[in-house]
Design a protein around this motif. Structure first.
Motif, mmCIF file in Angstrom:
data_model
loop_
_atom_site.group_PDB
_atom_site.id
_atom_site.type_symbol
_atom_site.label_atom_id
_atom_site.label_comp_id
_atom_site.label_asym_id
_atom_site.label_seq_id
_atom_site.Cartn_x
_atom_site.Cartn_y
_atom_site.Cartn_z
ATOM 1 N N PRO A 263 0.830 -1.204 0.000
ATOM 2 C CA PRO A 263 0.000 0.000 0.000
ATOM 3 C C PRO A 263 0.869 1.261 0.000
ATOM 4 N N GLN A 264 0.250 2.375 -0.207
ATOM 5 C CA GLN A 264 0.967 3.650 -0.198
ATOM 6 C C GLN A 264 1.315 4.027 1.239
ATOM 7 N N ASN A 265 2.390 4.757 1.404
ATOM 8 C CA ASN A 265 2.782 5.230 2.732
ATOM 9 C C ASN A 265 1.691 6.145 3.285
ATOM 10 N N GLY A 266 1.289 5.910 4.530
ATOM 11 C CA GLY A 266 0.246 6.707 5.163
ATOM 12 C C GLY A 266 -1.167 6.247 4.860
ATOM 13 N N ALA A 267 -1.310 5.095 4.219
ATOM 14 C CA ALA A 267 -2.628 4.608 3.820
ATOM 15 C C ALA A 267 -3.473 4.206 5.027
ATOM 16 N N LEU A 268 -4.787 4.403 4.890
ATOM 17 C CA LEU A 268 -5.748 3.912 5.868
ATOM 18 C C LEU A 268 -6.212 2.539 5.401
ATOM 19 N N ILE A 269 -6.033 1.526 6.237
ATOM 20 C CA ILE A 269 -6.362 0.145 5.889
ATOM 21 C C ILE A 269 -7.570 -0.278 6.715
ATOM 22 N N SER A 270 -8.549 -0.937 6.065
ATOM 23 C CA SER A 270 -9.768 -1.314 6.772
ATOM 24 C C SER A 270 -9.784 -2.780 7.205
ATOM 25 N N THR A 271 -8.770 -3.551 6.860
ATOM 26 C CA THR A 271 -8.680 -4.947 7.298
ATOM 27 C C THR A 271 -7.393 -5.148 8.084
ATOM 28 N N SER A 272 -7.380 -6.178 8.927
ATOM 29 C CA SER A 272 -6.200 -6.400 9.767
ATOM 30 C C SER A 272 -5.039 -7.029 8.996
ATOM 31 N N GLU A 273 -5.323 -7.596 7.832
ATOM 32 C CA GLU A 273 -4.262 -8.206 7.028
ATOM 33 C C GLU A 273 -4.020 -7.363 5.777
ATOM 34 N N VAL A 274 -2.765 -7.078 5.514
ATOM 35 C CA VAL A 274 -2.406 -6.292 4.337
ATOM 36 C C VAL A 274 -1.260 -6.999 3.621
ATOM 37 N N GLU A 275 -1.248 -6.887 2.298
ATOM 38 C CA GLU A 275 -0.179 -7.482 1.505
ATOM 39 C C GLU A 275 0.769 -6.373 1.056
ATOM 40 N N ILE A 276 2.023 -6.506 1.449
ATOM 41 C CA ILE A 276 3.058 -5.550 1.061
ATOM 42 C C ILE A 276 3.631 -6.024 -0.270
ATOM 43 N N ILE A 277 3.558 -5.175 -1.294
ATOM 44 C CA ILE A 277 4.014 -5.528 -2.639
ATOM 45 C C ILE A 277 5.046 -4.500 -3.079
ATOM 46 N N GLY A 278 6.125 -4.983 -3.676
ATOM 47 C CA GLY A 278 7.143 -4.060 -4.134
ATOM 48 C C GLY A 278 8.204 -4.735 -4.975
ATOM 49 N N VAL A 279 9.248 -3.964 -5.266
ATOM 50 C CA VAL A 279 10.362 -4.436 -6.094
ATOM 51 C C VAL A 279 11.665 -4.047 -5.399
ATOM 52 N N ALA A 280 12.598 -4.975 -5.380
ATOM 53 C CA ALA A 280 13.931 -4.709 -4.820
ATOM 54 C C ALA A 280 14.963 -4.946 -5.918
ATOM 55 N N GLU B 163 4.330 -9.933 0.523
ATOM 56 C CA GLU B 163 4.359 -10.484 1.875
ATOM 57 C C GLU B 163 3.133 -10.006 2.633
ATOM 58 N N LYS B 164 2.395 -10.947 3.234
ATOM 59 C CA LYS B 164 1.219 -10.591 4.023
ATOM 60 C C LYS B 164 1.637 -10.308 5.460
ATOM 61 N N VAL B 165 1.001 -9.273 6.028
ATOM 62 C CA VAL B 165 1.323 -8.831 7.383
ATOM 63 C C VAL B 165 0.027 -8.580 8.137
ATOM 64 N N LEU B 166 -0.004 -8.983 9.400
ATOM 65 C CA LEU B 166 -1.129 -8.657 10.269
ATOM 66 C C LEU B 166 -0.842 -7.330 10.956
ATOM 67 N N LEU B 167 -1.812 -6.445 10.915
ATOM 68 C CA LEU B 167 -1.658 -5.119 11.518
ATOM 69 C C LEU B 167 -2.311 -5.085 12.883
ATOM 70 N N SER B 168 -1.770 -4.273 13.762
ATOM 71 C CA SER B 168 -2.445 -4.008 15.029
ATOM 72 C C SER B 168 -3.294 -2.751 14.834
ATOM 73 N N TYR B 169 -4.307 -2.593 15.650
ATOM 74 C CA TYR B 169 -5.218 -1.470 15.494
ATOM 75 C C TYR B 169 -4.462 -0.159 15.689
ATOM 76 N N GLY B 170 -4.705 0.790 14.804
ATOM 77 C CA GLY B 170 -4.066 2.096 14.885
ATOM 78 C C GLY B 170 -2.849 2.195 13.986
ATOM 79 N N TYR B 171 -1.839 2.900 14.462
ATOM 80 C CA TYR B 171 -0.636 3.192 13.685
ATOM 81 C C TYR B 171 0.289 1.979 13.635
ATOM 82 N N ASN B 172 0.817 1.666 12.428
ATOM 83 C CA ASN B 172 1.771 0.576 12.226
ATOM 84 C C ASN B 172 2.930 1.086 11.387
ATOM 85 N N ALA B 173 4.143 0.796 11.839
ATOM 86 C CA ALA B 173 5.352 1.137 11.084
ATOM 87 C C ALA B 173 6.034 -0.174 10.706
#
Length: 100
Positions: A28-45, A68-78
């Motif tokens: 997702p974009q930096n600073g995005a608001l996510i509505s689910t606890s699981e998010v998929e981080i996609i990118g290129v290295a 890579e899928k990541v579980l988020l905690s409620y609120g701010y995640n870095a």
């Protein structure tokens, strides 16, 4: 022709040393608001030997893509992505998202 080939290869390897590893996060974009606890981080290295997400090794394909899928905690995640190349150069990117 052989000298041109050697020069081209040398320039290619020098470029990798000079610019070091690169990480680009497409979703997702930096600073995005996510509505689910699981998010998929996609990118290129690029130009990397190893890469990790929050100190957990992740894998890339031959083109440098990662998912890579990541579980988020409620609120701010870095989320911290770290990569290094075969010459010891390192890069770190922080992805900040908010789970609401």
């Amino acid at each position: 022709f052989v000298l041109l080939l050697i020069f081209g290869y040398t320039f290619y390897e020098f470029q990798r040393v000079a610019f070091g590893p690169k990480i680009s996060i497409t979703s997702p974009q930096n600073g995005a608001l996510i509505s689910t606890s699981e998010v998929e981080i996609i990118g290129v290295a690029q130009n990397i030997k190893e890469i990790s997400l929050d100190d957990r090794k992740i894998f890339i394909d031959e083109q440098g893509n990662f998912k890579e899928k990541v579980l988020l905690s409620y609120g701010y995640n870095a989320l911290v992505l770290k990569a290094s190349d075969k010459f010891g150069q390192k890069i770190e990117k922080i992805l900040e998202v908010i789970y609401k």
